[in-house]
Scaffold this motif. Sequence first.
Motif, PDB file in Angstrom:
ATOM      1  N   GLU A 551       0.829  -1.207   0.000  1.00 32.55           N
ATOM      2  CA  GLU A 551       0.000   0.000   0.000  1.00 32.55           C
ATOM      3  C   GLU A 551       0.861   1.254   0.000  1.00 32.55           C
ATOM      4  N   TYR A 552       0.677   2.074  -0.989  1.00 30.67           N
ATOM      5  CA  TYR A 552       1.478   3.286  -1.155  1.00 30.67           C
ATOM      6  C   TYR A 552       0.784   4.431  -0.406  1.00 30.67           C
ATOM      7  N   ARG A 553       0.698   4.275   0.902  1.00 32.45           N
ATOM      8  CA  ARG A 553      -0.113   5.210   1.686  1.00 32.45           C
ATOM      9  C   ARG A 553       0.481   6.609   1.749  1.00 32.45           C
ATOM     10  N   GLU A 554       1.776   6.721   1.578  1.00 35.84           N
ATOM     11  CA  GLU A 554       2.386   8.062   1.683  1.00 35.84           C
ATOM     12  C   GLU A 554       2.034   8.935   0.482  1.00 35.84           C
ATOM     13  N   GLY A 555       1.416   8.348  -0.524  1.00 36.39           N
ATOM     14  CA  GLY A 555       0.952   9.125  -1.675  1.00 36.39           C
ATOM     15  C   GLY A 555       2.094   9.828  -2.389  1.00 36.39           C
ATOM     16  N   LEU A 556       1.905  11.117  -2.651  1.00 34.66           N
ATOM     17  CA  LEU A 556       2.893  11.888  -3.421  1.00 34.66           C
ATOM     18  C   LEU A 556       4.187  12.126  -2.655  1.00 34.66           C
ATOM     19  N   TYR A 557       4.134  11.898  -1.335  1.00 35.64           N
ATOM     20  CA  TYR A 557       5.259  12.337  -0.495  1.00 35.64           C
ATOM     21  C   TYR A 557       6.378  11.297  -0.467  1.00 35.64           C
ATOM     22  N   VAL A 558       7.037  11.171  -1.590  1.00 37.54           N
ATOM     23  CA  VAL A 558       8.143  10.228  -1.737  1.00 37.54           C
ATOM     24  C   VAL A 558       9.448  11.023  -1.652  1.00 37.54           C
ATOM     25  N   GLY A 559      10.401  10.523  -0.890  1.00 38.58           N
ATOM     26  CA  GLY A 559      11.718  11.162  -0.817  1.00 38.58           C
ATOM     27  C   GLY A 559      11.617  12.609  -0.360  1.00 38.58           C
ATOM     28  N   SER A 564      10.837  17.850   2.683  1.00 40.44           N
ATOM     29  CA  SER A 564      10.775  19.315   2.612  1.00 40.44           C
ATOM     30  C   SER A 564       9.370  19.819   2.969  1.00 40.44           C
ATOM     31  N   THR A 565       8.336  19.025   2.697  1.00 39.12           N
ATOM     32  CA  THR A 565       6.985  19.486   3.027  1.00 39.12           C
ATOM     33  C   THR A 565       6.711  19.336   4.524  1.00 39.12           C
ATOM     34  N   ALA A 566       7.073  18.178   5.072  1.00 41.25           N
ATOM     35  CA  ALA A 566       6.794  17.939   6.488  1.00 41.25           C
ATOM     36  C   ALA A 566       7.897  18.512   7.375  1.00 41.25           C
ATOM     37  N   GLU A 567       8.891  19.115   6.750  1.00 38.20           N
ATOM     38  CA  GLU A 567      10.015  19.750   7.455  1.00 38.20           C
ATOM     39  C   GLU A 567      10.707  18.789   8.414  1.00 38.20           C
ATOM     40  N   VAL A 568      11.070  17.635   7.869  1.00 39.96           N
ATOM     41  CA  VAL A 568      11.797  16.629   8.640  1.00 39.96           C
ATOM     42  C   VAL A 568      13.285  16.777   8.302  1.00 39.96           C
ATOM     43  N   HIS A 623      -3.767  19.650  -2.832  1.00 41.56           N
ATOM     44  CA  HIS A 623      -2.559  19.434  -2.028  1.00 41.56           C
ATOM     45  C   HIS A 623      -1.398  19.083  -2.944  1.00 41.56           C
ATOM     46  N   ARG A 624      -0.223  19.501  -2.557  1.00 43.36           N
ATOM     47  CA  ARG A 624       0.969  19.108  -3.309  1.00 43.36           C
ATOM     48  C   ARG A 624       2.207  19.344  -2.450  1.00 43.36           C
ATOM     49  N   PRO A 625       3.308  18.651  -2.794  1.00 38.04           N
ATOM     50  CA  PRO A 625       4.539  18.845  -2.041  1.00 38.04           C
ATOM     51  C   PRO A 625       4.996  20.298  -2.115  1.00 38.04           C
ATOM     52  N   SER A 626       5.737  20.745  -1.109  1.00 35.06           N
ATOM     53  CA  SER A 626       6.110  22.160  -1.070  1.00 35.06           C
ATOM     54  C   SER A 626       7.023  22.521  -2.236  1.00 35.06           C
ATOM     55  N   ARG A 627       7.834  21.595  -2.701  1.00 30.67           N
ATOM     56  CA  ARG A 627       8.668  21.876  -3.867  1.00 30.67           C
ATOM     57  C   ARG A 627       8.946  20.592  -4.633  1.00 30.67           C
ATOM     58  N   GLU A 628       9.063  20.738  -5.945  1.00 31.20           N
ATOM     59  CA  GLU A 628       9.321  19.572  -6.796  1.00 31.20           C
ATOM     60  C   GLU A 628      10.317  19.949  -7.876  1.00 31.20           C
ATOM     61  N   ALA A 699     -12.266  19.776  -5.069  1.00 33.84           N
ATOM     62  CA  ALA A 699     -12.268  18.547  -5.865  1.00 33.84           C
ATOM     63  C   ALA A 699     -11.128  17.607  -5.452  1.00 33.84           C
ATOM     64  N   ASP A 700     -10.344  18.023  -4.473  1.00 33.33           N
ATOM     65  CA  ASP A 700      -9.221  17.198  -4.028  1.00 33.33           C
ATOM     66  C   ASP A 700      -9.733  16.173  -3.023  1.00 33.33           C
ATOM     67  N   PRO A 701      -9.659  14.876  -3.368  1.00 33.56           N
ATOM     68  CA  PRO A 701     -10.228  13.881  -2.469  1.00 33.56           C
ATOM     69  C   PRO A 701      -9.343  13.597  -1.247  1.00 33.56           C
ATOM     70  N   ALA A 702      -8.109  14.135  -1.245  1.00 31.23           N
ATOM     71  CA  ALA A 702      -7.169  13.718  -0.195  1.00 31.23           C
ATOM     72  C   ALA A 702      -7.584  14.235   1.170  1.00 31.23           C
ATOM     73  N   PRO A 703      -7.614  13.360   2.162  1.00 30.60           N
ATOM     74  CA  PRO A 703      -7.948  13.817   3.519  1.00 30.60           C
ATOM     75  C   PRO A 703      -6.810  14.631   4.139  1.00 30.60           C
ATOM     76  N   GLU A 704      -7.080  15.198   5.276  1.00 37.13           N
ATOM     77  CA  GLU A 704      -6.222  16.177   5.934  1.00 37.13           C
ATOM     78  C   GLU A 704      -4.700  15.888   5.947  1.00 37.13           C
ATOM     79  N   PRO A 705      -4.240  14.717   6.368  1.00 38.91           N
ATOM     80  CA  PRO A 705      -2.783  14.574   6.494  1.00 38.91           C
ATOM     81  C   PRO A 705      -2.041  14.879   5.189  1.00 38.91           C
ATOM     82  N   TYR A 706      -2.705  14.645   4.070  1.00 34.51           N
ATOM     83  CA  TYR A 706      -2.020  14.863   2.799  1.00 34.51           C
ATOM     84  C   TYR A 706      -1.810  16.355   2.516  1.00 34.51           C
ATOM     85  N   ALA A 707      -2.556  17.196   3.207  1.00 36.81           N
ATOM     86  CA  ALA A 707      -2.395  18.634   2.980  1.00 36.81           C
ATOM     87  C   ALA A 707      -1.090  19.124   3.590  1.00 36.81           C
TER      88      ALA A 707
END
Length: 856
Positions: A551-559, A564-568, A623-628, A699-707
């Motif tokens: 299951e690719y639960r992390e969605g777009l947030y790869v690497g 950079s988005t979650a500031e880890v 929703h989208r990553p802070s930078r790509e 129209a974005d189906p992603a729930p809160e954590p993905y934001a």
Amino acid sequence: MTSRESHRADARTEAAAASSARTRGGLTAPVGHAAVKEGTATMTDELTLLEKAALLSGESVWETRSVPRVGLRALNLSDGPHGIRKQLGSGDHLGINGSAPATCFPTAATVANSWDVSLAEQIGEALGAEAAELDVDVVLGPGLNIKRSPLCGRNFEYFSEDPYLSGKLAAGYVRGIQSQGASACPKHFAANSQEHRRMASDSVVDERTLREIYLTAFEIVVREAAPKAIMSSYNMVNGVYAHENPHLLQDVLRDEWGFDGAVISDWGGSNDAEAAVKAGGTLEMPSPGLDSARQLLAAVEAGTLTEAELDVRVAEMRTLVDRIDPSLARKVDAQAQHELARRVAEASQVLLKNDDALLPLAAGTRVAVIGDFAETPRYQGAGSSLVNPTQLSTARTVLDGSPLDVVRYAQGFRRTGGADEALASEAVDAAREADVVLLYLGLDETSESEGNDRTHMELPLNQVELLNRLRQSTDRIVVVLSAGSAVEMPWIDDARAIVHGYLGGQAGAEATVNVITGAVNPSGRLAETYPLRLEDNPSHPYYPGKESSAEYREGLYVGYRYYSTAEVPVLFPFGFGLSYTTFAYGEVTVDAQGATFTVTNTGSVEGSEVAQLYVGRVSAGVHRPSRELKGFHKVRLAPGESATLTIPFDEYTFRHFSVANDSWAVEAGEYWIGIGASVEDIRAFAHLEVAGRAADADADPAPEPYATGAVGSITDAEFATLLGRRLPELEGGRRMLEANSPLLAMHQARSPLARLAAKVLRSLIARSERKGKPDLNLYFLYNMPFRAIGKMTNGAVSMEMVDSIVTMVNGRHLAGLGGIISGFFRGARTGKRLAAELAESGRRPTPSTDSVRTGA
Ligand code: BGC
């Protein structure tokens, strides 16, 4: 004349005949796809139904079938991504048996650090030239799966965690390979990011993530380099095997991207021959004997498959053969290839740390060379990509010939782990005699192998302990790393400098020494993030999928998209790498076409900088990553020299995949454009107002954590919402197995014999790991489904027999055994009959070349 030479001659005569036929027929179009297709349509009329069905699976491990009567020759296929593995003697697809010597280039993970598309193209040309020389028609590579987790056993064969970088580099390879007449075969399409259960795992991934992360690299390759073939992956994607997945193969690959080549299954990766033909799978490899052909004939007879559907795939096979031009083959200069391999490795070295400018070392510096990898380099990974190099440089011999003064060499540690006091104290003595220690550390062969994911990101303990001990006597330690993927470095403070050579191919040791001495100024930049700890990686809680689905639960947030988005905080960010010089960036100006800025070499030596373009969204929207990453430019500058660079925007820069509209879209609004030396080191930025569709965050189906990117503990309900459907059921406990259950699931089987077999398999694997020699056959067996027994035994085991094997595993031993025995005789009879029919049709009179090619 070898058979291949005669094929070449035939191909040339055919091409000439076809061209004069076209002129006679009033067609003046150059030899192109339209002309090929016309000939193809006619060719299918000349084939019997059995010939058509048979053409869609291999003749042997590495060869397709031929129909000489209609001028269709057999193709030779060979791995692989970083060197040609043309097997000698009996074929296997796991790199076990010997292969012809070929240049071993750095692996893709290494080349990715070069961020140099033209270099990738040169590697491609070199691979294509060697392929042609070795009579190889289809090169099975490059591999461009996305590094979802640092643990994937095949990360060394893949480029990056970023699809844009992966796609651009892979496109370079494909253009290069195909310029030499061969076909490239980018792989593994798609969402194939784990080795565990690799042939029996369902990648469950939401459509937007699939498109933006896992398919974009393939899209770039298809659109920019037009591969003649593509390899489908072993896994299922959202419940359907990749080789029979109409969404992947028809909707996206062919209809949306315009791919018009052949889709080749991974070896043993085809499931249902009829479903593959219908969905867009062209060729099943290796050879299932005539068992798949038999299934296709039965489907046509039953009316579930039409001959016209079969013809489409047969035409793709013909087109593939016609597009390969063996006449370009020439003698390759092995030494020139070796030098290219060195240049590539040089451009890919990453200097991770260089405190007090310890490096480069001046001529005459007294060095102790310590570490097993200095004597026996780790320069490629294990598995189907294993190349038999034409020559192999080792750090020890290269250092002996360098301007450095090597006072002593010590092995230091046992490669396969475990304490060894004698080796360690010998190393400490050696270190005492020198001014600087060059300590060669790395991952051993078992840690990075096809078929087996890593379970942690650590260097072996004995190596870390040695570093620790050496640090007691000196603080002038240069760690030289060999590994095809990221490692944790809790030991980093003990090293004054770190040069990461990745897996540098046969000339890698030369490249690393050239960096150490300063003959080469390092210009590699990481194509993947080094997290501080494995647990920081966004896929960690979900990786690998242990049960039937991944299951690719992390969605777009790869690497880096996650960090950079979650500031880890990370150890080394994506795009990072030091140089012996420094670079300054001027202001950036942006317009609709691109971003323009100046880079200046402010140091005292020549060097190359990789300027990176990142894009994020300022206005509210989906929703989208802070930078790509959306562009990059590698530039070489003399001391004091400046260059004004423009990185153009393209169709990938601002788009996102709109789930609501099931299409790509650009949201109107304000975007952030950053120019940086890494994803975390942004040197200049500007904002740009972009025209597009009105943003519709609703129209974005992603729930809160993905934001926010906080995707570390996505619940079932949240993931189901992202997917837009219920999650597939997981399998657990003792249960009935199926043809598509992996052999490893036998531990859940009803039959005690099967459970015992699972135990034996597991303990054989453990034994081979203890010996430090991964047994790829065992890994393969462990992860493969029962079905693959039928797919990979050249017709000896039919699919009916596979079903009977499964019956036995499910505890009905006698019924299963009976089925196997009767299936064997029935299969042998049918196989014999079909083979005789095929031979018979092969003896039919040859239609005239003109009539085959033009329909005259
Ligand atoms: C690998 C492919 C490879 C094929 C042929 C498979 O096991 O997954 O990457 O090209 O074998 O060797």
